[in-house]
Write a protein that holds these residues in place. Structure first.
Motif, mmCIF file in Angstrom:
data_model
loop_
_atom_site.group_PDB
_atom_site.id
_atom_site.type_symbol
_atom_site.label_atom_id
_atom_site.label_comp_id
_atom_site.label_asym_id
_atom_site.label_seq_id
_atom_site.Cartn_x
_atom_site.Cartn_y
_atom_site.Cartn_z
ATOM 1 N N PRO A 202 0.799 -1.225 0.000
ATOM 2 C CA PRO A 202 0.000 0.000 0.000
ATOM 3 C C PRO A 202 0.830 1.273 0.000
ATOM 4 C CG PRO A 202 -0.039 -1.031 2.163
ATOM 5 C CD PRO A 202 0.625 -1.999 1.240
ATOM 6 N N TYR A 203 2.112 1.156 0.330
ATOM 7 C CA TYR A 203 2.981 2.330 0.318
ATOM 8 C C TYR A 203 3.476 2.670 -1.076
ATOM 9 C CZ TYR A 203 3.134 1.731 5.366
ATOM 10 O OH TYR A 203 2.789 1.611 6.690
ATOM 11 N N ASN A 204 3.466 1.692 -1.968
ATOM 12 C CA ASN A 204 3.974 1.931 -3.321
ATOM 13 C C ASN A 204 3.204 1.053 -4.301
ATOM 14 O OD1 ASN A 204 5.531 2.116 -5.740
ATOM 15 N ND2 ASN A 204 7.246 2.850 -4.511
ATOM 16 N N PRO B 279 7.057 -5.112 5.688
ATOM 17 C CA PRO B 279 6.362 -6.380 5.416
ATOM 18 C C PRO B 279 5.055 -6.559 6.181
ATOM 19 C CG PRO B 279 8.344 -6.745 6.745
ATOM 20 C CD PRO B 279 8.396 -5.333 6.255
ATOM 21 N N GLU B 280 4.973 -6.032 7.395
ATOM 22 C CA GLU B 280 3.761 -6.215 8.187
ATOM 23 C C GLU B 280 2.551 -5.573 7.532
ATOM 24 O OE1 GLU B 280 7.360 -6.131 10.849
ATOM 25 O OE2 GLU B 280 6.546 -4.846 9.269
ATOM 26 N N PHE C 57 3.079 -9.830 4.067
ATOM 27 C CA PHE C 57 4.193 -10.646 3.577
ATOM 28 C C PHE C 57 4.549 -11.690 4.625
ATOM 29 C CE2 PHE C 57 8.799 -11.449 3.187
ATOM 30 C CZ PHE C 57 8.885 -11.838 1.861
ATOM 31 N N VAL C 58 4.384 -12.964 4.256
ATOM 32 C CA VAL C 58 4.689 -14.072 5.167
ATOM 33 C C VAL C 58 5.735 -14.960 4.487
ATOM 34 C CG1 VAL C 58 3.775 -16.013 6.489
ATOM 35 C CG2 VAL C 58 2.339 -13.993 6.071
ATOM 36 N N PRO C 59 7.005 -14.816 4.831
ATOM 37 C CA PRO C 59 8.045 -15.570 4.123
ATOM 38 C C PRO C 59 7.945 -17.068 4.373
ATOM 39 C CG PRO C 59 8.975 -14.420 6.024
ATOM 40 C CD PRO C 59 7.565 -13.934 5.870
#
Length: 244
Positions: A125-127, A169-170, A174-176
């Motif tokens: 959402p930031y980019n 990531p939060e 994003f869940v690696p």
């Protein structure tokens, strides 16, 4: 081609802006290249408007000079990492998904025929340039698989797609599910990051992140020799003949 943790055969990294691949996947690029795999970086834009803060602070800066500087930085960084690099220069902030862009990405995927594609996560959402790049890659991969598309080139197979770690990531869900040991090439990644002067403030952040992901890799069963790692999230399942 030699097998590596990122797959077997060529690796294609699709980067929205000219520096994204260095921060988020520089270790994977260097590791794959060091093991004999072809690594091709495709930058959709130079990041000239939105991700070149250091350059725009200089007096008399122009858009073309920013692009030239970003091309030079990214090209030198790719060389350090052992990768080929290509720029489409389609414009950032905002990136627009045109038919021509889809055609270019699809053609590159067919030309490289990668075993692994590395790109941005589905959500950022930031980019939104990053999010759109993810969609462009998946749609282009889909078309590149189609037998009826461009009969002058060959369809690709079931290429794995890895999402590299976003800056926050939060907020990106994003869940690696892959922590890639990049200890042996981390100094090369740092060298490449230091070339990216337009965003030099990020070097310390991604150096620290590499250390933290390295600690997590050890805690998740990796050997104690791991000092640095990069995090990735697979889009598609991995097929195997035994439980891991």
């Amino acid at each position: 081609m030699t097998a590596s943790a990122t797959g077997r055969g060529p690796v294609l990294v699709v980067s929205a802006h000219a520096a994204d691949f260095v921060w988020r996947a520089g270790g994977a690029v260097a590791l794959s290249a060091s093991r004999g795999q072809q690594v091709h970086v495709l930058c959709l834009t130079f990041g000239e408007k939105g991700e070149s803060q250091g350059l725009w602070k200089q007096p008399g800066m122009t858009l073309e000079r920013v692009k030239e500087a970003r091309r030079d930085e990214a090209s030198r960084a790719a060389k350090v990492l052992g990768a080929e690099i290509e720029f489409l220069d389609v414009g950032d902030y905002p990136l627009r998904a045109t038919d021509a862009l889809y055609d270019s990405v699809t053609a590159t995927i067919r030309r490289i025929n990668p075993a692994t594609i590395i790109t941005h996560p589905v959500k950022d959402p930031y980019n939104l340039d990053h999010s759109l790049t993810h969609e462009i890659v998946l749609r282009s991969r889909m078309v590149a698989q189609a037998a009826g598309h461009d009969r002058s080139s060959q369809p690709i197979g079931a290429t794995q797609v890895l999402q590299f770690e976003p800056h926050q990531p939060e907020q990106c869900d994003f869940v690696p599910n892959l922590l890639l040991d990049i200890s042996e090439v981390f100094e090369r990644k740092v060298e490449a990051m230091r070339i990216m002067g337009a965003q030099g403030h990020l070097v310390a952040y991604y150096t620290d992140l590499g250390v933290r992901r390295g600690v997590q890799a050890v805690r998740n069963g990796g050997p104690r020799s791991i000092t640095h790692a990069e995090a990735f999230q697979r889009v598609f399942p991995v097929v195997g003949s035994e439980l891991l």
